[in-house]
Motif scaffolding. Structure first.
Motif, PDB file in Angstrom:
ATOM      1  N   LEU A 172      -9.363  -5.756  -4.120  1.00 57.32           N
ATOM      2  CA  LEU A 172      -9.808  -4.524  -4.758  1.00 57.32           C
ATOM      3  C   LEU A 172     -11.300  -4.680  -4.976  1.00 57.32           C
ATOM      4  O   LEU A 172     -11.778  -5.773  -5.280  1.00 57.32           O
ATOM      5  CB  LEU A 172      -9.113  -4.309  -6.112  1.00 57.32           C
ATOM      6  CG  LEU A 172      -7.596  -4.121  -6.083  1.00 57.32           C
ATOM      7  CD1 LEU A 172      -7.074  -3.930  -7.511  1.00 57.32           C
ATOM      8  CD2 LEU A 172      -7.214  -2.928  -5.220  1.00 57.32           C
ATOM      9  N   GLU A 173     -12.041  -3.585  -4.828  1.00 58.14           N
ATOM     10  CA  GLU A 173     -13.472  -3.600  -5.086  1.00 58.14           C
ATOM     11  C   GLU A 173     -13.732  -2.571  -6.180  1.00 58.14           C
ATOM     12  O   GLU A 173     -13.439  -1.394  -6.009  1.00 58.14           O
ATOM     13  CB  GLU A 173     -14.239  -3.209  -3.808  1.00 58.14           C
ATOM     14  CG  GLU A 173     -15.751  -3.103  -4.023  1.00 58.14           C
ATOM     15  CD  GLU A 173     -16.508  -2.589  -2.788  1.00 58.14           C
ATOM     16  OE1 GLU A 173     -15.932  -1.827  -1.998  1.00 58.14           O
ATOM     17  OE2 GLU A 173     -17.691  -2.946  -2.654  1.00 58.14           O
ATOM     18  N   LEU A 174     -14.244  -3.026  -7.310  1.00 58.44           N
ATOM     19  CA  LEU A 174     -14.615  -2.086  -8.374  1.00 58.44           C
ATOM     20  C   LEU A 174     -16.095  -1.795  -8.223  1.00 58.44           C
ATOM     21  O   LEU A 174     -16.898  -2.720  -8.054  1.00 58.44           O
ATOM     22  CB  LEU A 174     -14.330  -2.697  -9.753  1.00 58.44           C
ATOM     23  CG  LEU A 174     -12.890  -3.137 -10.034  1.00 58.44           C
ATOM     24  CD1 LEU A 174     -12.789  -3.686 -11.463  1.00 58.44           C
ATOM     25  CD2 LEU A 174     -11.902  -2.009  -9.836  1.00 58.44           C
ATOM     26  N   LEU A 192     -13.486   6.208   4.920  1.00 58.02           N
ATOM     27  CA  LEU A 192     -13.079   4.935   5.521  1.00 58.02           C
ATOM     28  C   LEU A 192     -14.299   4.074   5.786  1.00 58.02           C
ATOM     29  O   LEU A 192     -15.285   4.540   6.353  1.00 58.02           O
ATOM     30  CB  LEU A 192     -12.402   5.178   6.870  1.00 58.02           C
ATOM     31  CG  LEU A 192     -10.886   5.218   6.993  1.00 58.02           C
ATOM     32  CD1 LEU A 192     -10.516   5.176   8.471  1.00 58.02           C
ATOM     33  CD2 LEU A 192     -10.184   4.104   6.265  1.00 58.02           C
ATOM     34  N   GLU A 193     -14.209   2.844   5.371  1.00 57.96           N
ATOM     35  CA  GLU A 193     -15.258   1.872   5.655  1.00 57.96           C
ATOM     36  C   GLU A 193     -14.681   0.924   6.698  1.00 57.96           C
ATOM     37  O   GLU A 193     -13.513   0.572   6.626  1.00 57.96           O
ATOM     38  CB  GLU A 193     -15.583   1.118   4.363  1.00 57.96           C
ATOM     39  CG  GLU A 193     -16.531  -0.075   4.510  1.00 57.96           C
ATOM     40  CD  GLU A 193     -16.690  -0.863   3.199  1.00 57.96           C
ATOM     41  OE1 GLU A 193     -16.537  -0.296   2.102  1.00 57.96           O
ATOM     42  OE2 GLU A 193     -16.953  -2.079   3.289  1.00 57.96           O
ATOM     43  N   ILE A 194     -15.499   0.530   7.653  1.00 57.73           N
ATOM     44  CA  ILE A 194     -15.073  -0.570   8.509  1.00 57.73           C
ATOM     45  C   ILE A 194     -15.973  -1.738   8.162  1.00 57.73           C
ATOM     46  O   ILE A 194     -17.148  -1.544   7.837  1.00 57.73           O
ATOM     47  CB  ILE A 194     -15.091  -0.237  10.022  1.00 57.73           C
ATOM     48  CG1 ILE A 194     -16.420   0.319  10.471  1.00 57.73           C
ATOM     49  CG2 ILE A 194     -13.963   0.713  10.380  1.00 57.73           C
ATOM     50  CD1 ILE A 194     -16.519   0.527  11.983  1.00 57.73           C
ATOM     51  N   GLN A 205     -12.179   5.447  -4.194  1.00 59.87           N
ATOM     52  CA  GLN A 205     -13.331   6.086  -3.550  1.00 59.87           C
ATOM     53  C   GLN A 205     -13.334   5.839  -2.043  1.00 59.87           C
ATOM     54  O   GLN A 205     -13.748   6.682  -1.284  1.00 59.87           O
ATOM     55  CB  GLN A 205     -14.621   5.556  -4.203  1.00 59.87           C
ATOM     56  CG  GLN A 205     -15.867   6.372  -3.891  1.00 59.87           C
ATOM     57  CD  GLN A 205     -16.781   5.691  -2.875  1.00 59.87           C
ATOM     58  OE1 GLN A 205     -16.621   4.526  -2.533  1.00 59.87           O
ATOM     59  NE2 GLN A 205     -17.739   6.448  -2.370  1.00 59.87           N
ATOM     60  N   HIS A 206     -12.914   4.659  -1.615  1.00 60.28           N
ATOM     61  CA  HIS A 206     -12.830   4.400  -0.180  1.00 60.28           C
ATOM     62  C   HIS A 206     -11.802   3.320   0.127  1.00 60.28           C
ATOM     63  O   HIS A 206     -11.387   2.579  -0.760  1.00 60.28           O
ATOM     64  CB  HIS A 206     -14.198   4.028   0.406  1.00 60.28           C
ATOM     65  CG  HIS A 206     -14.747   2.711  -0.051  1.00 60.28           C
ATOM     66  ND1 HIS A 206     -15.514   2.567  -1.184  1.00 60.28           N
ATOM     67  CD2 HIS A 206     -14.639   1.463   0.474  1.00 60.28           C
ATOM     68  CE1 HIS A 206     -15.856   1.293  -1.324  1.00 60.28           C
ATOM     69  NE2 HIS A 206     -15.331   0.599  -0.340  1.00 60.28           N
ATOM     70  N   VAL A 207     -11.409   3.283   1.396  1.00 54.97           N
ATOM     71  CA  VAL A 207     -10.513   2.247   1.900  1.00 54.97           C
ATOM     72  C   VAL A 207     -11.270   1.553   3.027  1.00 54.97           C
ATOM     73  O   VAL A 207     -11.885   2.222   3.858  1.00 54.97           O
ATOM     74  CB  VAL A 207      -9.196   2.858   2.437  1.00 54.97           C
ATOM     75  CG1 VAL A 207      -8.332   1.798   3.105  1.00 54.97           C
ATOM     76  CG2 VAL A 207      -8.418   3.529   1.310  1.00 54.97           C
ATOM     77  N   ASP A 248      -9.010  -4.443   4.414  1.00 55.01           N
ATOM     78  CA  ASP A 248      -9.885  -5.449   3.819  1.00 55.01           C
ATOM     79  C   ASP A 248      -9.934  -5.284   2.306  1.00 55.01           C
ATOM     80  O   ASP A 248      -9.774  -6.239   1.559  1.00 55.01           O
ATOM     81  CB  ASP A 248     -11.289  -5.332   4.414  1.00 55.01           C
ATOM     82  CG  ASP A 248     -12.175  -6.489   3.998  1.00 55.01           C
ATOM     83  OD1 ASP A 248     -12.022  -7.569   4.580  1.00 55.01           O
ATOM     84  OD2 ASP A 248     -12.991  -6.316   3.072  1.00 55.01           O
ATOM     85  N   HIS A 249     -10.198  -4.058   1.882  1.00 54.74           N
ATOM     86  CA  HIS A 249     -10.196  -3.785   0.442  1.00 54.74           C
ATOM     87  C   HIS A 249     -10.077  -2.302   0.156  1.00 54.74           C
ATOM     88  O   HIS A 249     -10.241  -1.474   1.054  1.00 54.74           O
ATOM     89  CB  HIS A 249     -11.451  -4.356  -0.232  1.00 54.74           C
ATOM     90  CG  HIS A 249     -12.738  -3.751   0.244  1.00 54.74           C
ATOM     91  ND1 HIS A 249     -13.472  -4.282   1.275  1.00 54.74           N
ATOM     92  CD2 HIS A 249     -13.429  -2.670  -0.184  1.00 54.74           C
ATOM     93  CE1 HIS A 249     -14.562  -3.548   1.467  1.00 54.74           C
ATOM     94  NE2 HIS A 249     -14.555  -2.548   0.592  1.00 54.74           N
ATOM     95  N   VAL A 250      -9.762  -1.995  -1.090  1.00 55.04           N
ATOM     96  CA  VAL A 250      -9.724  -0.620  -1.572  1.00 55.04           C
ATOM     97  C   VAL A 250     -10.813  -0.511  -2.622  1.00 55.04           C
ATOM     98  O   VAL A 250     -10.884  -1.345  -3.532  1.00 55.04           O
ATOM     99  CB  VAL A 250      -8.337  -0.300  -2.184  1.00 55.04           C
ATOM    100  CG1 VAL A 250      -8.328   1.089  -2.819  1.00 55.04           C
ATOM    101  CG2 VAL A 250      -7.245  -0.399  -1.119  1.00 55.04           C
TER     102      VAL A 250
HETATM  103 ZN    ZN Z   1     -16.152  -1.283   0.147  1.00 58.32          ZN
END
Ligand code: ZN
Length: 134
Positions: A54-56, A128-130, A78-80, A7-9
């Motif tokens: 991408l998420e900043l 890891l984020e879901i 920081q997370h995927v 979904d995003h990094v």
């Molecule tokens: Zn996120």
């Protein structure tokens, strides 16, 4: 549990406005807007890249998770986040599998997505984020 895509990094940054300049002016990505997520003490911007984003993330407080991450590791990934079809079902499944979780229940992240974090000890050191989005 079905994983649909990356979904995003999530990238931890010290200064969101400064960082956005590189991603928008140099890389030519478009930000979908800056949003504050009070619960997580972050200010975030999403930059769609094809089918993922991408998420900043900039911390809004010195004791927030992003501030602590930067203190320990410096700026960086920081997370995927993986998009799942059904986050409640995914969390149930992961619990059954004995996977260590940070969030036992989904909470609301940026853009109204339902999100939950898995513990890095369960995922080879990756936070890891879901996430499930409408
Ligand atoms: Zn996120």
């Amino acid at each position: 549990m079905q994983v649909l895509k990356v979904d995003h990094v999530g990238i931890a940054v010290k200064n969101l406005e400064e960082s956005l300049k590189f991603y928008t002016e140099v890389l030519g990505l478009k930000s979908t807007g800056v949003e504050v997520v009070e619960e997580q003490k972050v200010k975030v911007a999403f930059l769609p890249c094809g089918d993922s984003e991408l998420e900043l993330l900039e911390s809004t407080s010195p004791d927030g998770p992003i501030a602590k991450f930067i203190e320990k590791n410096g700026e960086g990934i920081q997370h995927v986040a993986l998009r799942v079809d059904n986050i409640e079902g995914a969390l149930e499944y992961l619990k059954e599998q004995g996977v260590r979780l940070i969030d036992q229940k989904p909470r609301y992240g940026a853009g109204g997505a339902k999100i939950a974090f898995l513990h890095p000890k369960a995922t080879n050191g990756v936070l890891l984020e879901i996430s499930e989005r409408e």
